[in-house]
Design a protein around this motif. Sequence first.
Motif, PDB file in Angstrom:
ATOM      1  N   ASN A 126       1.302  -1.008   0.132  1.00 13.55           N
ATOM      2  CA  ASN A 126       0.204   0.543  -0.404  1.00 13.55           C
ATOM      3  C   ASN A 126       1.275   0.950   0.639  1.00 13.55           C
ATOM      4  OD1 ASN A 126       0.772  -0.698   2.448  1.00 13.55           O
ATOM      5  ND2 ASN A 126      -0.369   1.194   3.411  1.00 13.55           N
ATOM      6  N   ASN A 127       0.643   2.108  -0.974  1.00 14.01           N
ATOM      7  CA  ASN A 127       1.324   3.262  -0.848  1.00 14.01           C
ATOM      8  C   ASN A 127       0.812   4.338  -1.626  1.00 14.01           C
ATOM      9  OD1 ASN A 127       3.427   3.121  -3.929  1.00 14.01           O
ATOM     10  ND2 ASN A 127       2.403   2.007  -3.453  1.00 14.01           N
ATOM     11  N   GLU A 128       1.226   5.805  -1.869  1.00 12.85           N
ATOM     12  CA  GLU A 128       0.367   6.336  -3.182  1.00 12.85           C
ATOM     13  C   GLU A 128       1.377   6.198  -4.624  1.00 12.85           C
ATOM     14  OE1 GLU A 128       1.193  10.670  -0.354  1.00 12.85           O
ATOM     15  OE2 GLU A 128       0.088   9.430   0.693  1.00 12.85           O
ATOM     16  N   GLY A 129       2.462   6.240  -4.739  1.00 10.68           N
ATOM     17  CA  GLY A 129       2.876   5.725  -6.114  1.00 10.68           C
ATOM     18  C   GLY A 129       4.607   6.869  -6.367  1.00 10.68           C
ATOM     19  N   HIS A 130       5.204   6.477  -7.093  1.00  8.31           N
ATOM     20  CA  HIS A 130       6.365   6.976  -7.673  1.00  8.31           C
ATOM     21  C   HIS A 130       6.017   9.059  -7.352  1.00  8.31           C
ATOM     22  CE1 HIS A 130       8.489   3.682 -10.418  1.00  8.31           C
ATOM     23  NE2 HIS A 130       8.003   3.511  -9.025  1.00  8.31           N
ATOM     24  N   GLN A 131       5.108   9.162  -8.691  1.00  7.57           N
ATOM     25  CA  GLN A 131       4.700  10.676  -8.258  1.00  7.57           C
ATOM     26  C   GLN A 131       5.284  11.201  -7.157  1.00  7.57           C
ATOM     27  OE1 GLN A 131       2.193  11.868 -11.096  1.00  7.57           O
ATOM     28  NE2 GLN A 131       1.815  14.267 -10.400  1.00  7.57           N
ATOM     29  N   ALA A 132       4.168  10.893  -6.279  1.00  7.85           N
ATOM     30  CA  ALA A 132       3.984  11.707  -4.497  1.00  7.85           C
ATOM     31  C   ALA A 132       5.400  11.458  -3.844  1.00  7.85           C
ATOM     32  CB  ALA A 132       2.952  10.943  -4.221  1.00  7.85           C
ATOM     33  N   VAL A 133       5.882  10.197  -3.887  1.00  7.53           N
ATOM     34  CA  VAL A 133       6.845  10.108  -3.111  1.00  7.53           C
ATOM     35  C   VAL A 133       8.062  11.040  -3.325  1.00  7.53           C
ATOM     36  CG1 VAL A 133       9.010   8.347  -2.592  1.00  7.53           C
ATOM     37  CG2 VAL A 133       6.304   8.559  -2.147  1.00  7.53           C
ATOM     38  N   PHE A 134       8.262  11.258  -5.526  1.00  7.46           N
ATOM     39  CA  PHE A 134       8.964  11.892  -5.494  1.00  7.46           C
ATOM     40  C   PHE A 134       8.719  13.069  -5.444  1.00  7.46           C
ATOM     41  CE2 PHE A 134      11.435  14.397  -9.007  1.00  7.46           C
ATOM     42  CZ  PHE A 134      12.277  14.057  -8.389  1.00  7.46           C
ATOM     43  N   ALA A 135       8.098  13.727  -5.140  1.00  7.27           N
ATOM     44  CA  ALA A 135       7.200  14.795  -4.756  1.00  7.27           C
ATOM     45  C   ALA A 135       7.562  15.421  -3.619  1.00  7.27           C
ATOM     46  CB  ALA A 135       6.163  15.464  -5.326  1.00  7.27           C
ATOM     47  N   ARG A 136       7.888  14.552  -2.787  1.00  5.11           N
ATOM     48  CA  ARG A 136       7.945  14.634  -1.856  1.00  5.11           C
ATOM     49  C   ARG A 136       9.152  14.977  -0.688  1.00  5.11           C
ATOM     50  NH1 ARG A 136       3.889  10.478   0.663  1.00  5.11           N
ATOM     51  NH2 ARG A 136       2.396  12.651   0.677  1.00  5.11           N
ATOM     52  N   LEU A 137      10.065  14.122  -1.586  1.00  2.00           N
ATOM     53  CA  LEU A 137      11.400  13.762  -1.215  1.00  2.00           C
ATOM     54  C   LEU A 137      12.514  14.452  -2.060  1.00  2.00           C
ATOM     55  CD1 LEU A 137      11.589  10.048  -1.246  1.00  2.00           C
ATOM     56  CD2 LEU A 137      12.098  11.682   0.712  1.00  2.00           C
ATOM     57  N   LYS A 138      11.646  15.156  -3.209  1.00  2.00           N
ATOM     58  CA  LYS A 138      12.798  16.217  -4.210  1.00  2.00           C
ATOM     59  C   LYS A 138      13.855  17.562  -3.278  1.00  2.00           C
ATOM     60  CE  LYS A 138       9.301  18.537  -6.427  1.00  2.00           C
ATOM     61  NZ  LYS A 138       8.249  19.320  -8.130  1.00  2.00           N
ATOM     62  N   ASP A 139      12.567  17.458  -2.724  1.00  2.00           N
ATOM     63  CA  ASP A 139      12.924  19.258  -1.748  1.00  2.00           C
ATOM     64  C   ASP A 139      13.935  18.905   0.246  1.00  2.00           C
ATOM     65  OD1 ASP A 139      13.716  20.435  -4.092  1.00  2.00           O
ATOM     66  OD2 ASP A 139      11.301  20.884  -4.086  1.00  2.00           O
ATOM     67  N   ALA A 140      14.007  17.274   0.387  1.00  2.00           N
ATOM     68  CA  ALA A 140      13.890  17.005   0.933  1.00  2.00           C
ATOM     69  C   ALA A 140      15.498  16.768   1.999  1.00  2.00           C
ATOM     70  CB  ALA A 140      12.948  15.534   1.989  1.00  2.00           C
ATOM     71  N   ARG A 141      15.318  16.827   2.833  1.00  2.00           N
ATOM     72  CA  ARG A 141      16.876  17.297   3.531  1.00  2.00           C
ATOM     73  C   ARG A 141      17.048  15.952   4.353  1.00  2.00           C
ATOM     74  NH1 ARG A 141      18.246  21.296   6.797  1.00  2.00           N
ATOM     75  NH2 ARG A 141      16.438  22.365   6.890  1.00  2.00           N
ATOM     76  N   VAL A 142      17.537  15.345   4.703  1.00  2.00           N
ATOM     77  CA  VAL A 142      17.357  14.157   5.155  1.00  2.00           C
ATOM     78  C   VAL A 142      19.299  13.494   5.719  1.00  2.00           C
ATOM     79  CG1 VAL A 142      17.007  11.097   5.519  1.00  2.00           C
ATOM     80  CG2 VAL A 142      16.136  13.175   3.965  1.00  2.00           C
ATOM     81  N   PRO A 143      19.223  14.422   6.803  1.00  2.00           N
ATOM     82  CA  PRO A 143      20.518  14.386   7.213  1.00  2.00           C
ATOM     83  C   PRO A 143      21.595  12.826   7.623  1.00  2.00           C
ATOM     84  CG  PRO A 143      19.402  15.039   9.064  1.00  2.00           C
ATOM     85  CD  PRO A 143      18.364  14.818   8.168  1.00  2.00           C
ATOM     86  N   ALA A 144      20.493  11.347   6.999  1.00  2.00           N
ATOM     87  CA  ALA A 144      21.112  10.129   7.152  1.00  2.00           C
ATOM     88  C   ALA A 144      21.144   9.581   5.461  1.00  2.00           C
ATOM     89  CB  ALA A 144      19.930   9.116   7.232  1.00  2.00           C
ATOM     90  N   ALA A 145      21.966   8.596   5.286  1.00  3.37           N
ATOM     91  CA  ALA A 145      21.621   8.129   4.295  1.00  3.37           C
ATOM     92  C   ALA A 145      20.238   7.395   3.556  1.00  3.37           C
ATOM     93  CB  ALA A 145      22.577   6.340   3.916  1.00  3.37           C
ATOM     94  N   LEU A 146      19.642   8.081   2.694  1.00  8.03           N
ATOM     95  CA  LEU A 146      18.131   8.300   2.329  1.00  8.03           C
ATOM     96  C   LEU A 146      18.226   6.847   1.345  1.00  8.03           C
ATOM     97  CD1 LEU A 146      15.274   8.759   1.851  1.00  8.03           C
ATOM     98  CD2 LEU A 146      16.229  10.385   0.382  1.00  8.03           C
TER      99      LEU A 146
END
Length: 369
Positions: A126-146
């Motif tokens: 169950n998930n929202e799909g590529h497009q939604a996840v990409f939009a959420r992550l493209k500008d995210a700053r994650v201080p760990a290996a993603l």
Amino acid sequence: MIFSALSPLLRLAPVQELTRDALLKLDAETAHLATIKALRLGLGPEQTQADPPELRTTLCGLELSNPVGMAAGFDKNAEVARPLALMGFGMVEIGTVTPRPQAGNPKPRLFRLPEGEGVINRMGFNNEGHQAVFARLKDARVPAALGINIGANKDSPDFVADYVLGVQRFADLADYLTVNISSPNTPGLRDLQSDEALRRLLGEVLQARAKSRVRVPVFLKIAPDLDEAALDAIAKVVLATDLDGLIVSNTTLSRDTVQGQSNASEAGGLSGKPLFNRATQRLAQTRQRVGDLPIIGVGGIHSPQTALAKFEAGANAVQLYSALVFGGLDLLDRIKQGLAAAVRAQGKTNISELVGTRVEHWAGDATTP
């Protein structure tokens, strides 16, 4: 899997006085959604001290402050990757993400086994799909290996094509990708672990990676229910490619360790403490077959001792998830401190020096660390 107990972090919320015991009485999926919401609101704990220097390690060129990660399944839609990293995970793996949004299997689909500290899930990607996840992550700053765990839609006419789409979408965004072909909850998916199917899958996935702007590390996540002949075949295929590593393992269909327990007869993959011995044996057996290829060890870690056993069985890094249901978020810090103490106790300077030191022990019929 779903993080089925809201941890003490929600006690920080001014309008919520819920206790762990009360939350364990909630439907597991409801509790998980509340946990995600709390993390999104900034109510999660943050690590205040640097990780012990003994835990600094390199995995496929990735510099990790510690080798303990959050496994895929908790943050399916990349909603809280940054808060998880701020808690102190050295890597955070989101997903599994499929090309198109997918509702997953009918509810109820997540079951606790409190007697053995296990969890059975049949979520069904169950998930929202590529497009939604990409939009959420493209500008995210994650201080760990993603890490981004990619999968196939249940109704896809070509599973391999879906994995290629995942590489094309996320190769330039992730620190590493995980090709998840070992979930038991998508019919036919585990068939991709067989010889010819695996050759095609890895060939096309790695060809897609070669066309991306960066050479993102790619891991293959395999099941703990493979016998040694199947491991032989997988190792042969993998070593003939430039795959970067393996993740051992996903959930199990076996119920040998939970017979007679509440919910043990539910369909789906079993995770948590009851999976530890099986997953660790498969880890060691895989290490025997793949030489120095990096491996992330997953399955049943519930204490510093069991985390250490994964390294000794051949893991270069580890991931956990289900144990947090029963052990709380402070389990992460206990595991990291315990690993650092074990390094010092053995007269070593870094966790990497303990990798594979007890492979033969765990490749047999070992049942205790």
